[in-house]
Design a protein around this motif. Structure first.
Motif, PDB file in Angstrom:
ATOM      1  N   LYS A   2       0.805  -1.355  -0.293  1.00 22.12           N
ATOM      2  CA  LYS A   2      -0.101  -0.120   0.283  1.00 22.12           C
ATOM      3  C   LYS A   2       1.118   1.220   0.363  1.00 22.12           C
ATOM      4  O   LYS A   2       1.279   1.173   1.107  1.00 22.12           O
ATOM      5  CB  LYS A   2      -0.751  -0.159   0.609  1.00 22.12           C
ATOM      6  CG  LYS A   2      -2.194   1.203   1.305  1.00 22.12           C
ATOM      7  CD  LYS A   2      -2.836   1.262   2.667  1.00 22.12           C
ATOM      8  CE  LYS A   2      -3.885   2.072   2.683  1.00 22.12           C
ATOM      9  NZ  LYS A   2      -5.094   1.864   3.666  1.00 22.12           N
ATOM     10  N   LEU A   3       0.524   2.089  -0.846  1.00 21.47           N
ATOM     11  CA  LEU A   3       1.613   3.496  -0.948  1.00 21.47           C
ATOM     12  C   LEU A   3       0.670   3.951  -0.696  1.00 21.47           C
ATOM     13  O   LEU A   3       0.228   5.093  -1.685  1.00 21.47           O
ATOM     14  CB  LEU A   3       2.095   3.102  -2.508  1.00 21.47           C
ATOM     15  CG  LEU A   3       3.092   2.628  -2.877  1.00 21.47           C
ATOM     16  CD1 LEU A   3       3.210   2.489  -4.281  1.00 21.47           C
ATOM     17  CD2 LEU A   3       4.620   2.128  -2.566  1.00 21.47           C
ATOM     18  N   SER A   4       0.645   5.181   0.848  1.00 20.98           N
ATOM     19  CA  SER A   4      -0.348   5.642   0.798  1.00 20.98           C
ATOM     20  C   SER A   4       0.383   7.349   1.234  1.00 20.98           C
ATOM     21  O   SER A   4       1.075   7.245   2.222  1.00 20.98           O
ATOM     22  CB  SER A   4      -0.515   5.366   2.126  1.00 20.98           C
ATOM     23  OG  SER A   4      -2.303   6.876   2.670  1.00 20.98           O
ATOM     24  N   ASN A   5       0.017   7.911   0.441  1.00 18.55           N
ATOM     25  CA  ASN A   5       0.882   9.212   0.951  1.00 18.55           C
ATOM     26  C   ASN A   5       2.184   9.659   0.684  1.00 18.55           C
ATOM     27  O   ASN A   5       2.263  10.123   1.483  1.00 18.55           O
ATOM     28  CB  ASN A   5      -0.310  10.089   1.713  1.00 18.55           C
ATOM     29  CG  ASN A   5      -0.916  10.635   1.775  1.00 18.55           C
ATOM     30  OD1 ASN A   5      -2.168  10.674   0.639  1.00 18.55           O
ATOM     31  ND2 ASN A   5      -2.100  10.283   3.153  1.00 18.55           N
ATOM     32  N   THR A  16       2.849  13.514  -4.893  1.00 17.90           N
ATOM     33  CA  THR A  16       2.603  12.277  -4.217  1.00 17.90           C
ATOM     34  C   THR A  16       2.209  11.248  -4.556  1.00 17.90           C
ATOM     35  O   THR A  16       0.662  11.019  -5.824  1.00 17.90           O
ATOM     36  CB  THR A  16       1.515  13.078  -3.301  1.00 17.90           C
ATOM     37  OG1 THR A  16       1.575  14.451  -2.811  1.00 17.90           O
ATOM     38  CG2 THR A  16       0.625  12.102  -2.417  1.00 17.90           C
ATOM     39  N   THR A  18      -1.103   8.327  -4.225  1.00 22.45           N
ATOM     40  CA  THR A  18      -2.001   8.411  -2.616  1.00 22.45           C
ATOM     41  C   THR A  18      -2.546   6.676  -2.621  1.00 22.45           C
ATOM     42  O   THR A  18      -2.188   5.433  -3.844  1.00 22.45           O
ATOM     43  CB  THR A  18      -3.472   8.985  -3.269  1.00 22.45           C
ATOM     44  OG1 THR A  18      -3.785   8.361  -4.710  1.00 22.45           O
ATOM     45  CG2 THR A  18      -2.695  10.590  -3.579  1.00 22.45           C
ATOM     46  N   ASP A  19      -3.371   6.541  -2.517  1.00 23.89           N
ATOM     47  CA  ASP A  19      -3.813   4.772  -2.337  1.00 23.89           C
ATOM     48  C   ASP A  19      -4.912   4.928  -2.740  1.00 23.89           C
ATOM     49  O   ASP A  19      -5.705   3.743  -3.638  1.00 23.89           O
ATOM     50  CB  ASP A  19      -3.979   5.051  -0.969  1.00 23.89           C
ATOM     51  CG  ASP A  19      -5.755   5.278  -0.265  1.00 23.89           C
ATOM     52  OD1 ASP A  19      -5.518   6.556  -1.151  1.00 23.89           O
ATOM     53  OD2 ASP A  19      -5.810   5.375   0.643  1.00 23.89           O
ATOM     54  N   ARG A  20      -5.347   5.625  -4.083  1.00 17.75           N
ATOM     55  CA  ARG A  20      -6.744   6.289  -5.116  1.00 17.75           C
ATOM     56  C   ARG A  20      -6.167   5.099  -6.223  1.00 17.75           C
ATOM     57  O   ARG A  20      -4.987   5.724  -6.366  1.00 17.75           O
ATOM     58  CB  ARG A  20      -6.897   7.425  -4.918  1.00 17.75           C
ATOM     59  CG  ARG A  20      -8.388   7.812  -5.743  1.00 17.75           C
ATOM     60  CD  ARG A  20      -8.891   9.012  -5.433  1.00 17.75           C
ATOM     61  NE  ARG A  20      -9.222   9.144  -6.695  1.00 17.75           N
ATOM     62  CZ  ARG A  20      -9.430  10.670  -6.649  1.00 17.75           C
ATOM     63  NH1 ARG A  20      -8.676  10.944  -7.120  1.00 17.75           N
ATOM     64  NH2 ARG A  20     -10.680  10.723  -7.899  1.00 17.75           N
ATOM     65  N   LYS A  21      -6.796   4.835  -6.708  1.00 19.46           N
ATOM     66  CA  LYS A  21      -6.423   3.711  -7.203  1.00 19.46           C
ATOM     67  C   LYS A  21      -7.652   3.625  -8.201  1.00 19.46           C
ATOM     68  O   LYS A  21      -8.806   3.599  -8.241  1.00 19.46           O
ATOM     69  CB  LYS A  21      -6.094   1.874  -7.606  1.00 19.46           C
ATOM     70  CG  LYS A  21      -4.619   2.014  -6.785  1.00 19.46           C
ATOM     71  CD  LYS A  21      -4.034   0.499  -6.570  1.00 19.46           C
ATOM     72  CE  LYS A  21      -2.825   0.778  -5.919  1.00 19.46           C
ATOM     73  NZ  LYS A  21      -2.532  -0.362  -5.413  1.00 19.46           N
ATOM     74  N   PRO A  27      -2.859   3.740  -9.901  1.00  9.92           N
ATOM     75  CA  PRO A  27      -2.753   4.580  -8.413  1.00  9.92           C
ATOM     76  C   PRO A  27      -2.698   5.922  -9.613  1.00  9.92           C
ATOM     77  O   PRO A  27      -2.169   6.312  -9.974  1.00  9.92           O
ATOM     78  CB  PRO A  27      -1.372   4.197  -7.786  1.00  9.92           C
ATOM     79  CG  PRO A  27      -0.453   3.628  -9.246  1.00  9.92           C
ATOM     80  CD  PRO A  27      -1.335   2.765 -10.430  1.00  9.92           C
ATOM     81  N   LYS A  29      -1.278   9.389  -8.774  1.00 14.98           N
ATOM     82  CA  LYS A  29      -0.753  10.356  -8.268  1.00 14.98           C
ATOM     83  C   LYS A  29      -1.138  11.291  -8.372  1.00 14.98           C
ATOM     84  O   LYS A  29      -2.300  12.026  -8.967  1.00 14.98           O
ATOM     85  CB  LYS A  29       0.929  10.379  -9.251  1.00 14.98           C
ATOM     86  CG  LYS A  29       1.245   9.068  -9.335  1.00 14.98           C
ATOM     87  CD  LYS A  29       2.290   9.365  -9.775  1.00 14.98           C
ATOM     88  CE  LYS A  29       3.136   7.438  -9.968  1.00 14.98           C
ATOM     89  NZ  LYS A  29       3.642   7.634 -11.746  1.00 14.98           N
TER      90      LYS A  29
END
Length: 193
Positions: A2-5, A16, A18-21, A27, A29
């Motif tokens: 998980k790449l969160s922020n 940045t 984000t965890d939004r995909k 993902p 960015k």
């Protein structure tokens, strides 16, 4: 993983992850135009429409992050040009928060395109904001500009794109449109599309 922020520093600014995909796992960015710049007008964006553009930029290295560096730079500020997202063959970079207005539709600061856009990730935006397919617009619909040029001049491409936005399966017409885009050098990975 998980790449969160997580912030990455590039020569063009801060990116940045984000965890939004999207539903395909890409993902989103973020490389936001700094607050206070003339091409980040602020103001509420009710997220009613999604407007599709095409840069037509086929230069080597003209990816989503390069366009982010442009929109964050002095030239875009002087021209008062901005948009919400740039999508390339394998990444999505967001430049303006969805809930803020951007200058992109060519219909003036208070025109319906600029005031109501949440600008391929279209399915994600439709889901997140409850936007119906009828409110997916071409730049042309707002200002008359011949944009997105390739989609507008490829028979069946807009209808095929809208079908994908609605989650319909890929069909022969869409495959033909993708092949035409690849032949024109506008996409590098036709199998992905």
């Amino acid at each position: 993983v998980k790449l969160s922020n997580m912030s990455l520093h590039t020569s063009s600014g801060d990116v940045t992850v984000t965890d939004r995909k999207t539903d395909t796992g890409v993902p989103i960015k973020q490389m936001f135009v700094p607050k206070g710049r003339k091409n980040r007008p602020g103001g509420a964006n009710p997220c009613t429409y999604i407007t599709i553009h095409e840069t037509g930029n086929k230069a080597t290295g003209a990816d989503a992050e390069a366009h982010g560096a442009y929109v964050c730079g002095d030239s875009a500020e002087a021209s008062r040009v901005s948009w919400h997202y740039t999508v390339d063959d394998d990444s999505i970079v967001q430049h303006i928060p969805d809930e803020e207005r951007a200058y992109h539709a060519g219909d003036g600061a208070n025109g319906p395109g600029n005031a109501k856009n949440a600008a391929s990730l279209v399915r994600l935006l439709m889901k997140e904001h409850g936007i119906q397919a009828a409110n997916i617009k071409q730049h042309h619909d707002w200002s008359g500009k011949d944009c997105p040029h390739t989609i507008r001049h490829t028979s069946g491409a807009w209808a095929a794109f809208l079908a994908l936005c609605n989650g319909e399966p890929v069909d022969a017409q869409l495959s033909a449109a993708v092949d035409k885009l690849a032949a024109k050098g506008l996409i590098n990975s036709p199998d992905y599309w």
